[in-house]
Design a protein around this motif. Structure first.
Motif, PDB file in Angstrom:
ATOM      1  N   LEU A 152      -2.140  -6.972  -3.817  1.00  0.00           N
ATOM      2  CA  LEU A 152      -2.978  -5.933  -3.198  1.00  0.00           C
ATOM      3  C   LEU A 152      -3.154  -4.736  -4.127  1.00  0.00           C
ATOM      4  CD1 LEU A 152      -1.616  -5.984   0.477  1.00  0.00           C
ATOM      5  CD2 LEU A 152      -3.799  -6.887  -0.354  1.00  0.00           C
ATOM      6  N   ILE A 153      -2.097  -4.373  -4.847  1.00  0.00           N
ATOM      7  CA  ILE A 153      -2.178  -3.241  -5.780  1.00  0.00           C
ATOM      8  C   ILE A 153      -3.195  -3.530  -6.889  1.00  0.00           C
ATOM      9  CG2 ILE A 153      -0.904  -1.988  -7.569  1.00  0.00           C
ATOM     10  CD1 ILE A 153       1.561  -2.188  -5.767  1.00  0.00           C
ATOM     11  N   ILE A 209      16.149  -5.478   1.465  1.00  0.00           N
ATOM     12  CA  ILE A 209      15.206  -6.252   0.646  1.00  0.00           C
ATOM     13  C   ILE A 209      13.816  -5.612   0.614  1.00  0.00           C
ATOM     14  CG2 ILE A 209      13.950  -8.453   0.497  1.00  0.00           C
ATOM     15  CD1 ILE A 209      16.611  -9.828   1.184  1.00  0.00           C
ATOM     16  N   PRO A 210      13.194  -5.297   1.765  1.00  0.00           N
ATOM     17  CA  PRO A 210      11.879  -4.635   1.683  1.00  0.00           C
ATOM     18  C   PRO A 210      11.958  -3.237   1.066  1.00  0.00           C
ATOM     19  CG  PRO A 210      12.673  -4.672   3.958  1.00  0.00           C
ATOM     20  CD  PRO A 210      13.572  -5.560   3.169  1.00  0.00           C
ATOM     21  N   ALA A 211      13.090  -2.547   1.249  1.00  0.00           N
ATOM     22  CA  ALA A 211      13.251  -1.233   0.626  1.00  0.00           C
ATOM     23  C   ALA A 211      13.222  -1.355  -0.895  1.00  0.00           C
ATOM     24  CB  ALA A 211      14.565  -0.597   1.077  1.00  0.00           C
ATOM     25  N   ALA A 212      13.871  -2.395  -1.417  1.00  0.00           N
ATOM     26  CA  ALA A 212      13.883  -2.626  -2.863  1.00  0.00           C
ATOM     27  C   ALA A 212      12.491  -2.984  -3.374  1.00  0.00           C
ATOM     28  CB  ALA A 212      14.877  -3.736  -3.201  1.00  0.00           C
ATOM     29  N   VAL A 213      11.770  -3.804  -2.630  1.00  0.00           N
ATOM     30  CA  VAL A 213      10.400  -4.184  -3.025  1.00  0.00           C
ATOM     31  C   VAL A 213       9.505  -2.942  -3.075  1.00  0.00           C
ATOM     32  CG1 VAL A 213       8.337  -5.468  -2.342  1.00  0.00           C
ATOM     33  CG2 VAL A 213      10.592  -6.537  -2.148  1.00  0.00           C
ATOM     34  N   GLY A 214       9.617  -2.098  -2.053  1.00  0.00           N
ATOM     35  CA  GLY A 214       8.810  -0.883  -2.024  1.00  0.00           C
ATOM     36  C   GLY A 214       9.101   0.042  -3.183  1.00  0.00           C
ATOM     37  N   ILE A 267      -1.885   7.208  -3.129  1.00  0.00           N
ATOM     38  CA  ILE A 267      -1.403   7.395  -1.767  1.00  0.00           C
ATOM     39  C   ILE A 267      -1.966   6.311  -0.852  1.00  0.00           C
ATOM     40  CG2 ILE A 267      -1.426   8.935   0.232  1.00  0.00           C
ATOM     41  CD1 ILE A 267      -1.372  11.286  -1.682  1.00  0.00           C
ATOM     42  N   LEU A 268      -3.268   6.039  -0.961  1.00  0.00           N
ATOM     43  CA  LEU A 268      -3.874   4.953  -0.179  1.00  0.00           C
ATOM     44  C   LEU A 268      -3.270   3.608  -0.566  1.00  0.00           C
ATOM     45  CD1 LEU A 268      -7.651   6.013  -0.192  1.00  0.00           C
ATOM     46  CD2 LEU A 268      -6.023   6.133   1.714  1.00  0.00           C
ATOM     47  N   GLU A 269      -2.950   3.478  -1.828  1.00  0.00           N
ATOM     48  CA  GLU A 269      -2.326   2.249  -2.321  1.00  0.00           C
ATOM     49  C   GLU A 269      -0.998   1.992  -1.615  1.00  0.00           C
ATOM     50  OE1 GLU A 269      -0.224   1.951  -6.359  1.00  0.00           O
ATOM     51  OE2 GLU A 269      -2.213   1.134  -6.747  1.00  0.00           O
ATOM     52  N   GLY A 271       1.481  -1.211   0.609  1.00  0.00           N
ATOM     53  CA  GLY A 271       2.853  -1.165   1.127  1.00  0.00           C
ATOM     54  C   GLY A 271       2.926  -1.531   2.590  1.00  0.00           C
ATOM     55  N   GLY A 272       2.064  -0.911   3.400  1.00  0.00           N
ATOM     56  CA  GLY A 272       2.073  -1.194   4.833  1.00  0.00           C
ATOM     57  C   GLY A 272       1.685  -2.620   5.151  1.00  0.00           C
ATOM     58  N   GLY A 273       0.650  -3.126   4.458  1.00  0.00           N
ATOM     59  CA  GLY A 273       0.209  -4.502   4.712  1.00  0.00           C
ATOM     60  C   GLY A 273       1.267  -5.533   4.346  1.00  0.00           C
ATOM     61  N   SER A 274       1.887  -5.361   3.188  1.00  0.00           N
ATOM     62  CA  SER A 274       2.915  -6.318   2.761  1.00  0.00           C
ATOM     63  C   SER A 274       4.161  -6.218   3.645  1.00  0.00           C
ATOM     64  CB  SER A 274       3.288  -6.071   1.294  1.00  0.00           C
ATOM     65  OG  SER A 274       3.797  -4.769   1.108  1.00  0.00           O
TER      66      SER A 274
END
Length: 510
Positions: free
Chosen positions: A459-460, A329-334, A468-470, A475-478
Motif C-alpha cells: 500500500l505504501i 507483532i503488529p506494533a513491530a510492523v508499524g 500522515i495519510l500514508e 497502516g490502518g488498512g493493513s
C-alpha cells in the motif's frame, strides 16, 4: 469472579492508564524538545538513567515481591498476614528511599563530572534526587493494591503522577530556559519529584481513609520476618531492575564515545544521544500493554500456584504469552514501516530511521517482559535475572562493535538491543518450560503479521501519498487485515471477545 476475566480487566485498566500516561509524556517530550532542543534533551537523558539506578536501588524488586506475597496471603484469606507484609515493605522502603535520595543528591557533582563527563548534568540530577523518596513510598502502595488485584487505583495513581509531572516540568522549563538549557533540563526533571509526591498522597489517602487493614497492630518480630521474606524474594528482581537503567547509563557513555571516535563533535554526539533517548520513549509505548499483562500475571500466577490449580495455571500462562504476541507483532510492523514518519510527527526531525531498526526488538522485549513476570509469579525470580544478564552482555558487545561502524552509528544500539532481547526471551521460555508444561501456538500471530507486513509495504509503494495519510490508509488498512486474519486463524478466541465485551458493557453502565 472468574480468574481470566479479572486478569484481562486488570490488563485493560493498566494498559489504558499507561497509554494515557504515554500520550501525556509524548506531548511533554515534544514541547520539551522544542523548548530546550536536542542538547537539553541530551542533558536530561544523561541524568535520568542515574535517577533510575538509584530508584532501582531503593524500590528494586520490592513492588513485585509485595504483589506476589500479598496475592498468596489473599488466596488464603489471611488478612492479618496481608497487613504484616504491607507494614514490613513500608518500613523498608521509607529507609531505602530516604537513603538513596540523599546519596544521589550528595554524589551528583561527582557523577556529572567523572561519569557523565558533562558538569551541567548536575542540575537535573539534583532536581531528580528528591523524587526517589516519593517514588519509593508510591511503589509500596502500588504493589499492595496490585497484589489485591485492585488495578484501578494503581491506574489512577499513574495518571495523577504523569499529569502533575508534565504540568510542573513544562512550566519550570519555560521559566528557566532563559537561564540556560541545563537549568531548563533541571526544571523538567523536578516535575518527577512533584508528580511522585502527588500520586503518593492520593494512594495514602485511599489506603488510610478506608481502613482496609485490621486495626490490630503487628508485632515488631512479625514485621522483621516479613521484611526478610520480602528481601529474599526481591533481591534477584532488584538486580534485574537495577541492570536496566545501568544499561541505559552505559548507552549514555558508549554512544557518545563511539560517535566521537568516528569524527563527531561532543555537541553532535550529545544531540544524537538525545535522538536515541527520544527513540526509546517511542519503543517503550508497546511495552505498556505487555507490562500490564506481566503485572497482572504475577499475582494471578502466584495465587493459582498457591491453591494448586495446575490446569488453570497452565491456561493463564498460555493466554498471557499468546496475547503478548498478538499485540507486539503488529506494533513491530508499524514501527518498521512508519519509523521515519513517527519521529517526524513527534519530534519534527526528518530522516531518522532509528525506529525502523528498533522494530524487531519490540516483539522480543514484550515476550521477555511477560515471561519474566510469569517466572516471578512462580517463585523463580533468579531465572529472569540470569537470563537478562546474559542478554545484557550480548547487547553491550554488539553495541560496542557496531555503533562505531560508518553508516550504522545509532543503528548499532538498535542491533545490540535486538540481539540481547532475543537471547533473553529464548532463555526465559526455556526456564519456563522446565517448570510448567505449556503449548503456545504462535502460528496465527506470525502468519497474520507476515500478511500485514506485505500488505502495508504494498500500500505504501502503491499510493505514494502524504506521510500522515500514508500512516492512516496503509497502516490502518493493513491492521484491519491483520485482525481479520488473526480471527480467522484462531489467534483471537471467543473468550477474549466475551471478556472485553463484558468489561466495556460494565464501563458504559458506570
Amino acid at each position: 469472579m472468574d480468574q481470566p476475566v479479572s486478569v484481562l480487566k486488570g490488563t485493560v485498566l493498566l494498559a489504558f492508564a499507561g497509554f494515557v500516561v504515554k500520550v501525556m509524556g509524548a506531548v511533554y517530550r515534544i514541547v520539551l524538545a522544542r523548548l530546550v532542543g536536542v542538547e537539553g534533551i541530551g542533558l536530561y537523558q544523561m541524568a535520568y538513567p542515574v535517577y533510575l539506578v538509584f530508584l532501582s536501588l531503593s524500590t528494586a524488586g520490592i513492588p513485585i515481591a509485595l504483589s506476589k506475597l500479598i496475592a498468596e496471603k489473599e488466596s488464603r484469606k489471611d488478612v492479618a498476614g496481608v497487613k504484616i507484609i504491607f507494614q514490613g515493605a513500608l518500613a523498608l522502603l521509607v529507609i531505602l528511599g530516604a537513603s538513596c535520595s540523599l546519596t544521589m543528591g550528595l554524589a551528583a557533582r561527582w557523577l556529572s563530572e567523572k561519569v557523565l563527563a558533562d558538569p551541567r548534568a548536575v542540575y537535573p540530577i539534583w532536581a531528580l534526587s528528591p523524587a526517589i523518596f516519593f517514588m519509593s513510598l508510591l511503589a509500596v502502595f502500588r504493589g499492595y493494591f496490585q497484589g489485591r488485584r485492585e488495578m484501578g487505583l494503581s491506574a489512577v495513581s499513574q495518571i495523577i503522577e504523569q499529569a502533575v509531572r508534565v504540568s510542573v516540568a513544562i512550566i519550570l522549563a519555560i521559566y528557566l530556559v532563559r537561564l540556560g538549557v541545563e537549568y531548563a533540563a533541571a526544571g523538567a526533571a523536578f516535575g518527577a519529584t512533584v508528580g511522585g509526591g502527588a500520586a503518593c498522597l492520593y494512594l495514602v489517602l485511599i489506603q488510610f481513609g478506608t481502613s482496609r487493614l485490621p486495626k490490630k497492630r503487628a508485632t515488631l518480630k512479625s514485621i522483621r520476618l516479613a521484611v526478610k521474606k520480602i528481601v529474599r524474594f526481591a533481591i534477584p528482581i532488584s538486580v534485574t531492575v537495577i541492570l536496566m537503567p545501568i544499561l541505559q547509563t552505559l548507552d549514555s557513555i558508549i554512544v557518545p564515545v563511539k560517535l566521537q571516535s568516528i569524527g563527531y563533535t561532543v555537541k553532535q554526539a550529545t544531540s544524537m544521544l538525545g535522538v536515541l533517548g527520544n527513540s526509546w520513549a517511542v519503543i517503550y509505548l508497546p511495552m505498556i500493554v505487555t507490562g500490564a499483562i506481566a503485572s497482572n500475571l504475577v499475582p494471578a500466577v502466584a495465587s493459582l500456584k498457591t491453591v494448586g490449580k495446575r490446569e488453570s495455571l497452565q491456561k493463564k500462562i498460555e493466554d498471557g504469552v499468546r496475547l503478548g504476541a498478538v499485540w507486539t507483532i503488529p506494533a513491530a510492523v508499524g514501527l518498521f514501516w512508519f519509523g521515519n514518519p513517527i519521529f517526524r510527527i513527534l519530534y519534527s526531525i526528518r530522516g531518522v530511521e532509528l525506529l525502523s531498526w528498533f522494530a524487531p526488538a519490540v516483539i522480543f522485549l514484550g515476550i521477555e517482559q511477560i515471561t519474566a513476570g510469569i517466572l516471578q509469579g512462580l517463585g523463580k525470580p533468579l531465572s529472569p535475572l540470569l537470563n537478562f544478564t546474559t542478554g545484557a552482555i550480548i547487547k553491550i558487545l554488539v553495541s560496542i562493535l557496531t555503533i562505531g561502524w560508518p553508516g550504522l552509528n545509532l543503528a548499532g544500539a538498535a542491533l545490540g538491543t535486538i540481539c540481547g532481547s532475543v537471547i533473553t526471551a529464548v532463555l526465559n521460555f526455556y526456564s519456563l518450560s522446565r517448570l510448567v508444561k505449556i503449548r503456545i501456538n504462535f502460528t496465527p500471530s506470525i502468519c497474520s503479521g507476515i500478511i500485514m507486513f506485505l500488505v502495508c509495504g504494498y500500500l505504501i509503494k502503491t499510493f505514494k501519498i502524504n506521510y500522515i495519510l500514508e500512516m492512516i490508509i496503509a497502516g490502518g488498512g493493513s491492521l484491519l487485515i491483520y485482525v481479520s486474519t488473526l480471527r480467522l486463524l484462531g489467534g483471537i478466541k471467543n473468550s477474549d471477545l466475551e471478556v472485553i465485551g463484558k468489561f466495556l458493557e460494565k464501563k458504559e453502565k458506570v
